[in-house]
Design an enzyme around this catalytic site. Structure first.
Site, PDB file in Angstrom:
ATOM      1  CG  ASP A 109      -1.825   1.149   1.322  1.00  0.00           C
ATOM      2  OD1 ASP A 109      -2.007   1.841   0.307  1.00  0.00           O
ATOM      3  OD2 ASP A 109      -2.378   1.387   2.412  1.00  0.00           O
ATOM      4  CG  ASP A 302      -3.507   4.472  -2.038  1.00  0.00           C
ATOM      5  OD1 ASP A 302      -2.861   3.439  -1.830  1.00  0.00           O
ATOM      6  OD2 ASP A 302      -4.429   4.856  -1.300  1.00  0.00           O
TER       7      ASP A 302
END
Ligand SMILES: *[C@@H]1O[C@H](CO)[C@@H](O)[C@H](O)[C@H]1NC(C)=O
Ligand SMILES: *[C@@H]1O[C@H](CO)[C@@H](O)[C@H](O)[C@H]1NC(C)=O
Ligand SMILES: *[C@@H]1O[C@H](CO)[C@@H](O)[C@H](O)[C@H]1NC(C)=O
Ligand SMILES: *[C@@H]1O[C@H](CO)[C@@H](O)[C@H](O)[C@H]1NC(C)=O
Length: 474
Positions: A109, A302
């Site tokens: 992430d 992201d």
């Protein structure tokens, strides 16, 4: 002094299942989770981490200018094969923890900065999840400090520990991470045991130096780079729950995975926290959408977010260019539908080259109404200094993406293999514990901040069980 307000965390999760009335017969029969992890930590001024980075760069630049010997430590790079879970909902890799090392799958992430794993002492939310047994690792150190992370739709909490972490041939001996014994139901989906945050320390909930940043700061990488090639299975009706996910490279890029140049754009000054880039160009079928300048169009790049979220005005302007599109309602509030036979070609620019999103990635799924759901949705961060855009995998599947620590920037390049992508026909990777080519001892935590640990810095997805559930909370 740090000027930092308490972060707010917003998380939106959506579960679609083909068994359900609203489902999408044209896509995978696997439940689909759409994680929209959003966490907001205002970065008003240059943070400690940014000052540290700046200071280090000044020193290194001057040393190389005046002919100092480069670090004698051997530099290297490594890679980790990824798994694509539930038709591009999330991408996970594996790392090994402890002595002897045990492998775990973790979501990779770039939108958060903490590592955490579900604990073998887990009391809730870990059913069928492989968990970390601290007592089985002779090198585990219990820091006996609480760790809690809050999501829009749940939270994970436990203690902070410290242990050896290995990934892609790199090892950090004293990595601080969360060992979570209370996890909201549905937050983890087997075989995933936790999450590895790959953004900057400035937004680390634990205050710990992230794994990647320790490696970078210890000069063990060939180049200050991390790179992703992500596969695409969203438009493959035969897709299984787990498919090959692509490649995550640390310490360099993999030249065989892209063509042409990598177009790097710098993270704006003061915004080194997320991997933030200004979104300066947005086109829909050739029509430009007007974007606010400066921080009004900052975007967090992201990998841990499935879709693309942006401000209401620009999202509605996007759909205004798509004939017969309509705001969706109920659980789909904030989303839009449009006729499935419309080819939607969205392009993004972050200051350099212009990048296209495949129309099939924009077209998320077909609803029972016969209309299709678009992958761009309205999102309000709830904080003026947080990036108003979250650019997730809907976009990142279309490019080779490179996260460069120095100078702090994000680069994109054309993928070498179109369609599902490189490695997509191979086997689903299994976690392996490889040889360690570089081992370092990090700085641990550069600051201690209990308020920060309590507040949680990210909101990586959560999925409620149900027909179609969208949860949105602050
Ligand atoms: C860490 O120590 C605390 C007591 O300080 C204990 O409650 C907890 O179970 C320990 N956790 C692990 C993972 O060892
Ligand atoms: C580049 O990626 C390919 C496909 O994942 C892999 O087989 C190859 O070993 C990688 N090369 C390097 C130098 O990492
Ligand atoms: C989308 O638009 C860009 C820029 O106009 C163009 O280069 C690209 O070929 C288009 N893609 C599709 C699938 O139409
Ligand atoms: C999925 O989309 C990609 C990109 O548009 C395309 O190249 C590929 O052929 C599509 N695959 C299927 C199975 O439709």
């Amino acid at each position: 002094m740090r000027l930092e307000a308490l972060p707010t965390t917003l998380s939106l999760a959506l579960l679609l299942s083909a068994e359900d009335a609203l489902a999408a017969p044209k896509t995978s029969s696997q439940p689909r989770e759409l994680h929209i992890p959003l966490s907001r930590r205002p970065v008003v001024q240059r943070s400690d981490a940014e000052w540290g980075l700046w200071a280090r760069q000044q020193k290194e630049m001057l040393e190389s200018k005046y002919g100092a010997e480069p670090s004698r430590r051997k530099r290297t790079s490594g890679y980790n094969l990824l798994t694509d879970q539930n038709a591009d909902s999330s991408y996970f890799g594996s790392l090994a923890v402890g002595t002897p090392p045990v492998a775990y799958n973790v979501i990779l992430d770039t939108g958060s900065s903490d590592l955490w794993l579900a604990s073998s002492e887990c009391q809730s939310g870990c059913r069928n999840i492989p968990t970390f047994t601290a007592s089985s690792s002779s090198s585990f150190k219990n820091l006996s400090e609480s760790f809690a992370i809050t999501y829009g739709s749940g939270k994970a909490s436990g203690v902070l520990g410290q242990d050896v972490i290995q990934m892609a041939g790199f090892e950090v001996n004293n990595q601080i991470f969360g060992v979570c014994d209370v996890v909201s139901n549905g937050l983890l989906n087997s075989p995933v045991s936790g999450l590895l945050g790959l953004a900057w320390q400035a937004i680390a909930s634990s205050g710990a130096t992230p794994f990647w940043q320790t490696l970078y700061q210890n000069n063990v990488w060939d180049q200050p780079l991390m790179a992703f090639q992500l596969t695409r299975f969203q438009n493959d009706s035969q897709a299984a729950a787990l498919e090959p996910g692509g490649t995550f490279t640390m310490g360099n890029v993999n030249n065989s995975l892209y063509t042409g140049n990598i177009d790097y754009q710098n993270i704006p000054s003061g915004a080194v926290a997320y991997w933030t880039l200004p979104l300066v160009g947005l086109n829909v079928n050739g029509n430009a959408i007007t974007l606010p300048s400066g921080s009004g169009s900052y975007a967090a790049i992201d990998t841990g977010t499935t879709l693309v979220g942006g401000p209401n005005d620009q999202i509605s302007a996007i759909y205004a260019q798509i004939p017969n599109s309509n705001p969706a309602s109920g659980n789909y509030e904030g989303y839009y539908t449009y006729p499935c036979d419309t080819v939607v070609n969205v392009t993004l620019s972050f200051g350099g080259q212009t990048w296209s999103i495949a129309p099939g990635d924009f077209q998320l799924t077909q609803l029972s109404s016969g209309q299709c759901l678009g992958a761009f949705f309205e999102f309000s961060s709830g904080s003026t200094s947080a990036p108003p855009w979250i650019v997730g995998d809907t976009f990142l599947k279309n490019v080779y993406s490179v996260f460069r620590a120095n100078p702090a920037s994000v680069g994109f390049a054309t993928l070498a293999v179109d369609g599902q992508g490189a490695g997509a026909n191979g086997p689903v990777p299994t976690p392996t514990i490889g040889a360690v080519s570089a081992s370092v001892t990090g700085s641990g935590r550069s600051h201690s901040n209990s308020a920060r640990r309590e507040s949680g810095a990210w909101g990586w997805g959560a999925v409620a069980v149900g027909v179609v559930v969208a949860a949105c909370a602050l």
